[in-house]
Design a protein around this motif. Sequence first.
Motif, PDB file in Angstrom:
ATOM      1  N   PHE A   1      31.434 -20.550  13.277  1.00 50.55           N
ATOM      2  CA  PHE A   1      32.474 -20.795  12.278  1.00 50.55           C
ATOM      3  C   PHE A   1      33.562 -19.724  12.329  1.00 50.55           C
ATOM      4  O   PHE A   1      34.757 -20.025  12.230  1.00 50.55           O
ATOM      5  N   ILE A   2      33.165 -18.472  12.515  1.00 53.50           N
ATOM      6  CA  ILE A   2      34.134 -17.374  12.531  1.00 53.50           C
ATOM      7  C   ILE A   2      35.095 -17.519  13.699  1.00 53.50           C
ATOM      8  O   ILE A   2      36.325 -17.420  13.538  1.00 53.50           O
TER       9      ILE A   2
ATOM     10  N   ILE B   1      39.812  -5.751  10.229  1.00 54.52           N
ATOM     11  CA  ILE B   1      38.776  -6.339   9.373  1.00 54.52           C
ATOM     12  C   ILE B   1      37.543  -6.637  10.212  1.00 54.52           C
ATOM     13  O   ILE B   1      37.616  -7.399  11.183  1.00 54.52           O
ATOM     14  N   GLU B   2      36.434  -6.012   9.856  1.00 56.55           N
ATOM     15  CA  GLU B   2      35.161  -6.299  10.525  1.00 56.55           C
ATOM     16  C   GLU B   2      34.608  -7.592   9.912  1.00 56.55           C
ATOM     17  O   GLU B   2      34.248  -7.634   8.747  1.00 56.55           O
ATOM     18  N   VAL B   3      34.546  -8.646  10.735  1.00 56.19           N
ATOM     19  CA  VAL B   3      34.169  -9.961  10.221  1.00 56.19           C
ATOM     20  C   VAL B   3      32.713 -10.322  10.504  1.00 56.19           C
ATOM     21  O   VAL B   3      32.161 -11.225   9.867  1.00 56.19           O
ATOM     22  N   ALA B   4      32.079  -9.629  11.445  1.00 56.84           N
ATOM     23  CA  ALA B   4      30.678  -9.926  11.751  1.00 56.84           C
ATOM     24  C   ALA B   4      30.054  -8.757  12.492  1.00 56.84           C
ATOM     25  O   ALA B   4      30.720  -8.076  13.280  1.00 56.84           O
ATOM     26  N   VAL B   5      28.761  -8.543  12.219  1.00 54.58           N
ATOM     27  CA  VAL B   5      27.975  -7.512  12.903  1.00 54.58           C
ATOM     28  C   VAL B   5      26.591  -8.084  13.176  1.00 54.58           C
ATOM     29  O   VAL B   5      25.992  -8.698  12.291  1.00 54.58           O
ATOM     30  N   GLY B   6      26.105  -7.888  14.407  1.00 54.89           N
ATOM     31  CA  GLY B   6      24.755  -8.363  14.709  1.00 54.89           C
ATOM     32  C   GLY B   6      24.656  -8.962  16.085  1.00 54.89           C
ATOM     33  O   GLY B   6      25.129  -8.371  17.072  1.00 54.89           O
ATOM     34  N   ASP B   7      24.074 -10.153  16.157  1.00 55.27           N
ATOM     35  CA  ASP B   7      23.906 -10.822  17.447  1.00 55.27           C
ATOM     36  C   ASP B   7      25.236 -11.392  17.927  1.00 55.27           C
ATOM     37  O   ASP B   7      26.188 -11.548  17.156  1.00 55.27           O
TER      38      ASP B   7
ATOM     39  N   LYS C   1      39.479 -18.442   3.684  1.00 58.49           N
ATOM     40  CA  LYS C   1      39.111 -19.408   4.727  1.00 58.49           C
ATOM     41  C   LYS C   1      37.610 -19.633   4.806  1.00 58.49           C
ATOM     42  O   LYS C   1      37.135 -20.381   5.656  1.00 58.49           O
ATOM     43  N   GLY C   2      36.854 -18.951   3.947  1.00 59.62           N
ATOM     44  CA  GLY C   2      35.412 -19.168   3.905  1.00 59.62           C
ATOM     45  C   GLY C   2      34.578 -18.134   4.614  1.00 59.62           C
ATOM     46  O   GLY C   2      33.357 -18.282   4.721  1.00 59.62           O
ATOM     47  N   ILE C   3      35.193 -17.061   5.076  1.00 59.70           N
ATOM     48  CA  ILE C   3      34.458 -16.002   5.773  1.00 59.70           C
ATOM     49  C   ILE C   3      34.238 -14.869   4.785  1.00 59.70           C
ATOM     50  O   ILE C   3      35.175 -14.178   4.398  1.00 59.70           O
ATOM     51  N   LYS C   4      32.995 -14.668   4.385  1.00 61.20           N
ATOM     52  CA  LYS C   4      32.665 -13.720   3.324  1.00 61.20           C
ATOM     53  C   LYS C   4      32.058 -12.434   3.895  1.00 61.20           C
ATOM     54  O   LYS C   4      31.720 -12.338   5.063  1.00 61.20           O
ATOM     55  N   ASN C   5      31.906 -11.451   2.995  1.00 58.91           N
ATOM     56  CA  ASN C   5      31.257 -10.170   3.305  1.00 58.91           C
ATOM     57  C   ASN C   5      31.904  -9.453   4.498  1.00 58.91           C
ATOM     58  O   ASN C   5      31.216  -8.880   5.348  1.00 58.91           O
TER      59      ASN C   5
ATOM     60  N   GLN D   1      35.728 -20.174  15.441  1.00 59.85           N
ATOM     61  CA  GLN D   1      36.501 -21.404  15.337  1.00 59.85           C
ATOM     62  C   GLN D   1      37.627 -21.271  14.308  1.00 59.85           C
ATOM     63  O   GLN D   1      38.668 -21.903  14.436  1.00 59.85           O
ATOM     64  N   THR D   2      37.405 -20.429  13.290  1.00 61.11           N
ATOM     65  CA  THR D   2      38.375 -20.294  12.198  1.00 61.11           C
ATOM     66  C   THR D   2      39.462 -19.271  12.516  1.00 61.11           C
ATOM     67  O   THR D   2      40.641 -19.480  12.195  1.00 61.11           O
ATOM     68  N   LEU D   3      39.076 -18.161  13.143  1.00 63.11           N
ATOM     69  CA  LEU D   3      40.012 -17.079  13.431  1.00 63.11           C
ATOM     70  C   LEU D   3      40.290 -17.003  14.933  1.00 63.11           C
ATOM     71  O   LEU D   3      39.364 -17.088  15.745  1.00 63.11           O
ATOM     72  N   LYS D   4      41.519 -16.825  15.268  1.00 65.77           N
ATOM     73  CA  LYS D   4      41.898 -16.647  16.668  1.00 65.77           C
ATOM     74  C   LYS D   4      42.098 -15.156  16.943  1.00 65.77           C
ATOM     75  O   LYS D   4      42.382 -14.372  16.055  1.00 65.77           O
ATOM     76  N   ASP D   5      41.938 -14.791  18.189  1.00 63.73           N
ATOM     77  CA  ASP D   5      42.150 -13.407  18.629  1.00 63.73           C
ATOM     78  C   ASP D   5      41.180 -12.430  17.964  1.00 63.73           C
ATOM     79  O   ASP D   5      41.553 -11.295  17.621  1.00 63.73           O
ATOM     80  N   VAL D   6      39.935 -12.857  17.784  1.00 64.07           N
ATOM     81  CA  VAL D   6      38.904 -11.958  17.278  1.00 64.07           C
ATOM     82  C   VAL D   6      38.453 -11.049  18.422  1.00 64.07           C
ATOM     83  O   VAL D   6      38.172 -11.507  19.526  1.00 64.07           O
ATOM     84  N   GLU D   7      38.411  -9.755  18.162  1.00 63.10           N
ATOM     85  CA  GLU D   7      37.975  -8.807  19.176  1.00 63.10           C
ATOM     86  C   GLU D   7      36.481  -8.537  19.055  1.00 63.10           C
ATOM     87  O   GLU D   7      35.936  -8.479  17.952  1.00 63.10           O
ATOM     88  N   ARG D   8      35.835  -8.357  20.222  1.00 54.07           N
ATOM     89  CA  ARG D   8      34.392  -8.128  20.240  1.00 54.07           C
ATOM     90  C   ARG D   8      34.081  -6.820  20.946  1.00 54.07           C
ATOM     91  O   ARG D   8      34.626  -6.520  22.010  1.00 54.07           O
ATOM     92  N   ASN D   9      33.210  -6.030  20.333  1.00 51.61           N
ATOM     93  CA  ASN D   9      32.725  -4.794  20.946  1.00 51.61           C
ATOM     94  C   ASN D   9      31.219  -4.736  20.816  1.00 51.61           C
ATOM     95  O   ASN D   9      30.637  -5.271  19.863  1.00 51.61           O
ATOM     96  N   LYS D  10      30.599  -4.068  21.778  1.00 51.64           N
ATOM     97  CA  LYS D  10      29.144  -3.948  21.781  1.00 51.64           C
ATOM     98  C   LYS D  10      28.767  -2.476  21.799  1.00 51.64           C
ATOM     99  O   LYS D  10      29.294  -1.692  22.578  1.00 51.64           O
TER     100      LYS D  10
END
Length: 430
Positions: free
Chosen positions: A378-379, A365-371, A418-422, A381-390
Motif C-alpha cells: 500500500f505504501i 518522513i520515515e514511512v516504514a521500518v522492518g521487512d 492518504k491512509g499511511i499511519k504511524n 502504491q500510494t507514494l512515489k519516489d520512496v527511498e529505501r535503505n538497509k
Amino acid sequence: MYKQNFKIILSFLLILLSNFIFSQKKFTVVLDAGHGGGDHGANRTYSDIGRIAEKDVTLAVVLRIGNMLEKNKDFKVIYTRKYDEYPSLSDRTNLANRSKADLFVSVHCNSAVRSSAYGTETYVQGPNQNDENLEVAKRENDVIFLDEKDKQTFGSYNPNSPESLIALKLQQSKYLESSLLMGGLVEDNFVNKDKRFSRGVFQKNLHVLRMNAMPSVLIETGFINHPEESHYLASEKGQQEIAESIYNAIIDYKKAVDRKSGGVIATIKKPEPEKPAEVPLKNDFRILLMSSPTKFNDGDPALKGLNYILPIKENGQYKYYYGVTNMASVKDINLKTAKDAGFRNAFAVGFMPNQKLSSGGFYTIEVAVGDKLTANSFILQTLKDVERNKDSGVFYYTYGKVYTLEDAVKLQKSIEAKGIKNTVIQKVYK
C-alpha cells in the motif's frame, strides 16, 4: 446602647461567617469499592487460600482508606458501598455528582489471560489507547448490563460519535491534569513505599470516570490471577499497605490543591488586579518526554496515555515530544502534565519557528521500518519516489525532503490523510 447592640450583632455575624467558612473546608472524597453483590469482578481459586473475589478485596481496601480519612477533620468521606451490594454505575456517579465531591477514587483488582502479568495501574478518563487497554475497559464496563438503570443510561452511548468525542475532550481538559496528578501520587506510593511494580498511569474510556464532574481515578491494585500478587491482595498486610498508599496520595493531593487555590480562606480575599495579557514567546516549546532507539506507535503503553506526541528521529534515536506552544503558561502546564504522567525527567525544548537545519540538513518522513516491502504494498502504491535503505538487515523507507519542521509536519499530515499511519519525522544531516 446603640453601639453596644451593633457590636453584639457584628460579633454574631462574624461568628456565623467564620463557622460558614470553616464548614466549607471539608474536602469531600467519594470512595468506590469496585463491583459488589452479584458482580464478583475478577476472581480466582487457589488451593491454599480458596477463592479470591475482586469485590471483597476492593471493599476491604476502601473501608481501610475511609477509616483513616474519617479521623482527619479536613475530610468528608462518602462511600458508594460499605457492604456486599451492587450499586449501579449510575448510582455511583450520581452520588458523587450530587455530593459535589472534590475527588472520586474507585478501587479495583486487575486480571489478565497471562498469569505472569502483575503490578499496579491507575486510570484517568480518556480514549482507549490500545488493544490491551480496550480489553480492560470492556471488562470494567461490562457491568452496565447487570443493572437496568445503567442499560437505559449508557445503552445509546457511542464512544466514536462526534458528540461523545467532543464531550470527552471537554471533560478531559477540565479534570485531566488533576486526575493525572492524583494517579501519579498513587503509583509513586506503590513504588516507593510498598516496593511494588507500577505499570503506570493511563487514560481509558470508563463509564465510572466519564460521568463524573470532578477529578477521578480508577486504581487497579494488582492482578488477582498472578499467584503471588493475589495472595498479597487477599492478605491483611497487603490490603493495609495498599490502603495507606492511597490514603497518603489523597492527603498529598489535597495539599497540592490547597497550594494551588490558596485554600478556602482565599475565597474571602479581595480579587487580585487583572494581570496584563501574556506575551507570546519567540520560540515554540515542546516537552521532550524521552529518547529511545525503539519506535513507539500511537497508544503504546510506553507513552503513558498522553496524546499530541510528535516523534522526531535524529541520529538513530526517536525523540518523543509532547504538545507545542509559544505561551509560557501553557508550556509550564504541559511540562507538569508530562511529569504527572510519569515522565519525571521531561523538560521543555525551544524550536525557532521556520528555522532550517544547519549544514544543508533536511527533514524527511520515515514511512516504514522492518521487512522489505513488496512492489504492490500500500505504501509503495500510494507514494512515489520512496527511498529505501538497509541497515543491519532492517529496511528503512523514507519519503520527501523539506527544510523546516513546520513543513515536515504538513508533509506528515498529508501522508496520514492518504491512509499511511504511524510515520515519523526524521532529521537528516549531510
